[in-house]
Design a protein around this motif. Structure first.
Motif, PDB file in Angstrom:
ATOM      1  N   ASP A 255       0.832  -1.202   0.000  1.00 45.10           N
ATOM      2  CA  ASP A 255       0.000   0.000   0.000  1.00 45.10           C
ATOM      3  C   ASP A 255       0.865   1.250   0.000  1.00 45.10           C
ATOM      4  O   ASP A 255       1.261   1.762   1.048  1.00 45.10           O
ATOM      5  CB  ASP A 255      -0.933  -0.017   1.222  1.00 45.10           C
ATOM      6  N   ASN A 256       1.165   1.737  -1.212  1.00 44.51           N
ATOM      7  CA  ASN A 256       1.940   2.955  -1.387  1.00 44.51           C
ATOM      8  C   ASN A 256       1.275   3.798  -2.473  1.00 44.51           C
ATOM      9  O   ASN A 256       0.367   3.340  -3.168  1.00 44.51           O
ATOM     10  CB  ASN A 256       3.388   2.616  -1.780  1.00 44.51           C
ATOM     11  N   ASN A 257       1.730   5.006  -2.632  1.00 46.90           N
ATOM     12  CA  ASN A 257       1.132   5.902  -3.615  1.00 46.90           C
ATOM     13  C   ASN A 257       1.176   5.280  -5.011  1.00 46.90           C
ATOM     14  O   ASN A 257       2.235   4.851  -5.478  1.00 46.90           O
ATOM     15  CB  ASN A 257       1.878   7.238  -3.610  1.00 46.90           C
ATOM     16  N   ALA A 258       0.024   5.197  -5.670  1.00 46.47           N
ATOM     17  CA  ALA A 258      -0.120   4.680  -7.040  1.00 46.47           C
ATOM     18  C   ALA A 258       0.283   3.214  -7.160  1.00 46.47           C
ATOM     19  O   ALA A 258       0.609   2.752  -8.253  1.00 46.47           O
ATOM     20  CB  ALA A 258       0.684   5.528  -8.023  1.00 46.47           C
ATOM     21  N   SER A 259       0.248   2.461  -6.059  1.00 40.90           N
ATOM     22  CA  SER A 259       0.688   1.066  -6.099  1.00 40.90           C
ATOM     23  C   SER A 259      -0.429   0.097  -6.453  1.00 40.90           C
ATOM     24  O   SER A 259      -0.241  -1.116  -6.378  1.00 40.90           O
ATOM     25  CB  SER A 259       1.300   0.666  -4.747  1.00 40.90           C
ATOM     26  N   CYS A 260      -1.588   0.612  -6.833  1.00 42.12           N
ATOM     27  CA  CYS A 260      -2.716  -0.233  -7.220  1.00 42.12           C
ATOM     28  C   CYS A 260      -3.322   0.333  -8.495  1.00 42.12           C
ATOM     29  O   CYS A 260      -3.800   1.467  -8.503  1.00 42.12           O
ATOM     30  CB  CYS A 260      -3.758  -0.258  -6.098  1.00 42.12           C
ATOM     31  N   ALA A 261      -3.276  -0.443  -9.574  1.00 42.53           N
ATOM     32  CA  ALA A 261      -3.875  -0.027 -10.839  1.00 42.53           C
ATOM     33  C   ALA A 261      -5.038  -0.951 -11.168  1.00 42.53           C
ATOM     34  O   ALA A 261      -4.927  -2.172 -11.029  1.00 42.53           O
ATOM     35  CB  ALA A 261      -2.845  -0.055 -11.965  1.00 42.53           C
ATOM     36  N   ILE A 262      -6.154  -0.369 -11.612  1.00 46.40           N
ATOM     37  CA  ILE A 262      -7.353  -1.131 -11.968  1.00 46.40           C
ATOM     38  C   ILE A 262      -7.920  -0.572 -13.269  1.00 46.40           C
ATOM     39  O   ILE A 262      -8.009   0.640 -13.437  1.00 46.40           O
ATOM     40  CB  ILE A 262      -8.425  -1.059 -10.858  1.00 46.40           C
ATOM     41  N   GLY A 263      -8.312  -1.470 -14.185  1.00 45.46           N
ATOM     42  CA  GLY A 263      -8.934  -0.995 -15.414  1.00 45.46           C
ATOM     43  C   GLY A 263      -8.697  -1.942 -16.580  1.00 45.46           C
ATOM     44  O   GLY A 263      -8.299  -3.088 -16.387  1.00 45.46           O
ATOM     45  N   PRO A 264      -8.875  -1.491 -17.824  1.00 47.72           N
ATOM     46  CA  PRO A 264      -9.262  -0.121 -18.165  1.00 47.72           C
ATOM     47  C   PRO A 264     -10.727   0.181 -17.902  1.00 47.72           C
ATOM     48  O   PRO A 264     -11.106   1.305 -17.587  1.00 47.72           O
ATOM     49  CB  PRO A 264      -8.952  -0.042 -19.664  1.00 47.72           C
ATOM     50  N   PHE A 265     -11.575  -0.886 -18.022  1.00 49.29           N
ATOM     51  CA  PHE A 265     -13.009  -0.730 -17.822  1.00 49.29           C
ATOM     52  C   PHE A 265     -13.515  -1.880 -16.961  1.00 49.29           C
ATOM     53  O   PHE A 265     -12.897  -2.932 -16.869  1.00 49.29           O
ATOM     54  CB  PHE A 265     -13.754  -0.742 -19.168  1.00 49.29           C
ATOM     55  N   LEU A 266     -14.648  -1.665 -16.350  1.00 46.62           N
ATOM     56  CA  LEU A 266     -15.360  -2.730 -15.656  1.00 46.62           C
ATOM     57  C   LEU A 266     -16.312  -3.387 -16.643  1.00 46.62           C
ATOM     58  O   LEU A 266     -17.134  -2.705 -17.271  1.00 46.62           O
ATOM     59  CB  LEU A 266     -16.124  -2.156 -14.460  1.00 46.62           C
ATOM     60  N   ARG A 267     -16.196  -4.703 -16.814  1.00 51.12           N
ATOM     61  CA  ARG A 267     -17.113  -5.424 -17.686  1.00 51.12           C
ATOM     62  C   ARG A 267     -18.174  -6.101 -16.843  1.00 51.12           C
ATOM     63  O   ARG A 267     -17.878  -6.980 -16.017  1.00 51.12           O
ATOM     64  CB  ARG A 267     -16.383  -6.450 -18.543  1.00 51.12           C
ATOM     65  N   LEU A 268     -19.425  -5.716 -17.051  1.00 50.66           N
ATOM     66  CA  LEU A 268     -20.528  -6.284 -16.281  1.00 50.66           C
ATOM     67  C   LEU A 268     -20.932  -7.644 -16.839  1.00 50.66           C
ATOM     68  O   LEU A 268     -20.802  -7.910 -18.039  1.00 50.66           O
ATOM     69  CB  LEU A 268     -21.737  -5.349 -16.322  1.00 50.66           C
ATOM     70  N   PHE A 269     -21.449  -8.490 -15.953  1.00 54.72           N
ATOM     71  CA  PHE A 269     -21.968  -9.778 -16.385  1.00 54.72           C
ATOM     72  C   PHE A 269     -23.258  -9.585 -17.189  1.00 54.72           C
ATOM     73  O   PHE A 269     -24.099  -8.736 -16.866  1.00 54.72           O
ATOM     74  CB  PHE A 269     -22.249 -10.676 -15.183  1.00 54.72           C
ATOM     75  N   ASP A 270     -23.380 -10.360 -18.241  1.00 52.02           N
ATOM     76  CA  ASP A 270     -24.585 -10.404 -19.051  1.00 52.02           C
ATOM     77  C   ASP A 270     -24.639 -11.786 -19.692  1.00 52.02           C
ATOM     78  O   ASP A 270     -23.899 -12.695 -19.282  1.00 52.02           O
ATOM     79  CB  ASP A 270     -24.615  -9.270 -20.085  1.00 52.02           C
ATOM     80  N   ASP A 271     -25.496 -11.954 -20.695  1.00 45.75           N
ATOM     81  CA  ASP A 271     -25.639 -13.285 -21.302  1.00 45.75           C
ATOM     82  C   ASP A 271     -24.349 -13.780 -21.947  1.00 45.75           C
ATOM     83  O   ASP A 271     -24.122 -14.995 -22.041  1.00 45.75           O
ATOM     84  CB  ASP A 271     -26.756 -13.263 -22.353  1.00 45.75           C
ATOM     85  N   GLY A 272     -23.488 -12.864 -22.376  1.00 50.39           N
ATOM     86  CA  GLY A 272     -22.269 -13.271 -23.068  1.00 50.39           C
ATOM     87  C   GLY A 272     -21.016 -13.244 -22.224  1.00 50.39           C
ATOM     88  O   GLY A 272     -19.930 -13.615 -22.713  1.00 50.39           O
ATOM     89  N   PHE A 273     -21.138 -12.813 -20.986  1.00 51.40           N
ATOM     90  CA  PHE A 273     -19.966 -12.717 -20.101  1.00 51.40           C
ATOM     91  C   PHE A 273     -20.432 -13.022 -18.691  1.00 51.40           C
ATOM     92  O   PHE A 273     -21.175 -12.243 -18.100  1.00 51.40           O
ATOM     93  CB  PHE A 273     -19.346 -11.327 -20.190  1.00 51.40           C
TER      94      PHE A 273
END
Length: 395
Positions: A255-273
């Motif tokens: 846990d340090n500055n900028a030590s966690c990257a998340i992305g690029p997008f959140l993909r929601l669950f649907d019929d194909g995922f």
């Protein structure tokens, strides 16, 4: 060392970061909007990124809706950005619109040692006391003693107990093996709420660390009721030397500055995922150094030792609730061991490295490595978000 502003930025385009089936994906983004002085929840619809903040002020609110996927696909929105323009913008600049990590009020949790290879590497870190020069010798001994005994083993099972007995006899039992093959997984808080950086941003490595590597992971997004609503990618930056000195230094290592990257997008669950799609995802890692160095590796969620639903249950339940939801890093198979520079010292990142974590169904998360001390300061927290949304009449 050159400043962050002086370094060339990786070139990101919609074609390089979107999932391969983006036309069928339900994708959520967060955008920093300078005209509002804060973030917007947005839907990625092809080359268009549509502001949905008037409908759902936070991603956390969106995850609480049973019709979240329909909202992202169909709801009328406000401002529209071109995706390529957001990707071209320098992340962290308050005066230009750019992508943020696609989560906000969710607690950022992480599960550790969920793959056999990374489990053994944690044991090696511990046995060397965080000294990379000793890693090759200890790795050989651990490999000789354990061999393939961990392959396909179910944590907490009688077979896992037999492996434990073998390792005890060899003098190699470890606290990491306890959480790797014992009944209870390691789940920890990776980073504070709102501290994660997104695609195109710098990712921070503590300046004191000399042995570290990226940890490419699939990240689950879970609502307040414990339902997994979607997935994204993450880089759980790992400082092997610091954690290797003592597991009690986990917070210092993670846990340090900028030590966690998340992305690029959140993909929601649907019929194909679906959740079953997540169970079969492949994840690739590529590191490009400023000196021409290239590292490539891949892993698969099919190799995880605990099912992702079990990891969620270990995090959320009667024992612990998350009223704003949480995101959960599910662990990594990837632990590079080949020497980068000095023989016997193994792999470590260099400042200026461009780290690309990708999966065909989730797209690509791209970041540049800098010292945490030189990354953009984290200044926009929960109070700032609440004031900003209230000032815009969204609360």
């Amino acid at each position: 060392m050159e400043s962050a502003a002086a370094r060339p930025r990786p070139v990101l385009t919609s074609g390089s970061v979107l999932p391969e089936d983006a036309d069928r994906a339900t994708l959520v983004a967060r955008v920093h909007a300078p005209e509002h002085g804060g973030p917007c929840v947005a839907a990625v619809r092809g080359e268009r990124v549509v502001d949905l903040t008037a409908v759902v002020p936070t991603v956390s609110d969106l995850m609480e809706r049973d019709d979240a996927a329909a909202v992202v696909r169909e709801a009328d929105g406000g401002h529209v950005w071109r995706l390529d323009a957001l990707l071209e913008a320098p992340a962290g600049r308050r005066d230009v619109a750019h992508l943020l990590a696609p989560v906000d009020l969710q607690v950022i949790k992480a599960a550790g040692v969920t793959f056999a290879r990374s489990l053994l590497e944690r044991v090696i870190e511990e046995r060397t006391g965080g000294d990379p020069a000793q890693a090759a010798r200890v790795r050989a001994r651990v490999g000789e003693a354990v061999g393939g005994a961990l392959d396909g083993i179910r944590p907490g099972s009688p077979e896992a107990g037999k492996v434990r007995d073998l390792l005890v006899a060899e003098g190699l039992w470890s606290q990491y093996l306890e959480v790797g093959i014992g009944p209870d997984p390691e789940v920890f808080t990776k980073a504070p709420v709102l501290s994660a950086v997104g695609a195109g941003a710098d990712v921070g490595v503590l300046g004191a660390s000399v042995w570290n590597n990226p940890e490419p992971e699939v990240v689950l997004v879970v609502d307040s009721g414990g339902r997994v609503r979607g997935a994204t990618l993450g880089n759980d930056v790992n400082l092997r030397d610091i954690e290797g000195r003592s597991a009690l230094l986990l917070a210092r290592a993670k846990d340090n500055n900028a030590s966690c990257a998340i992305g690029p997008f959140l993909r929601l669950f649907d019929d194909g995922f679906t959740l079953d799609t997540v169970r079969g995802l492949d994840v690739d890692l590529r590191v490009d150094g400023t000196d021409g160095y290239v590292l490539h590796g891949s892993s698969t969620m099919r190799g995880i030792s605990r099912d992702v639903v079990d990891l969620v249950a270990a995090t959320h339940g009667p024992h612990h609730q998350y009223p704003d939801g949480f995101v959960l890093f599910t662990g990594t198979l990837f632990a590079p061991t080949e020497d980068r520079t000095t023989p016997g010292m193994g792999f470590t990142r260099a400042y200026g490295d461009v780290v690309r974590i990708s999966s065909p169904r989730l797209g690509a998360l791209v970041n540049t490595v800098v010292p945490s001390e030189q990354a953009a300061p984290w200044t926009f927290g929960v109070r700032a978000l609440m004031r900003n949304l209230a000032g815009r009449g969204l609360l």
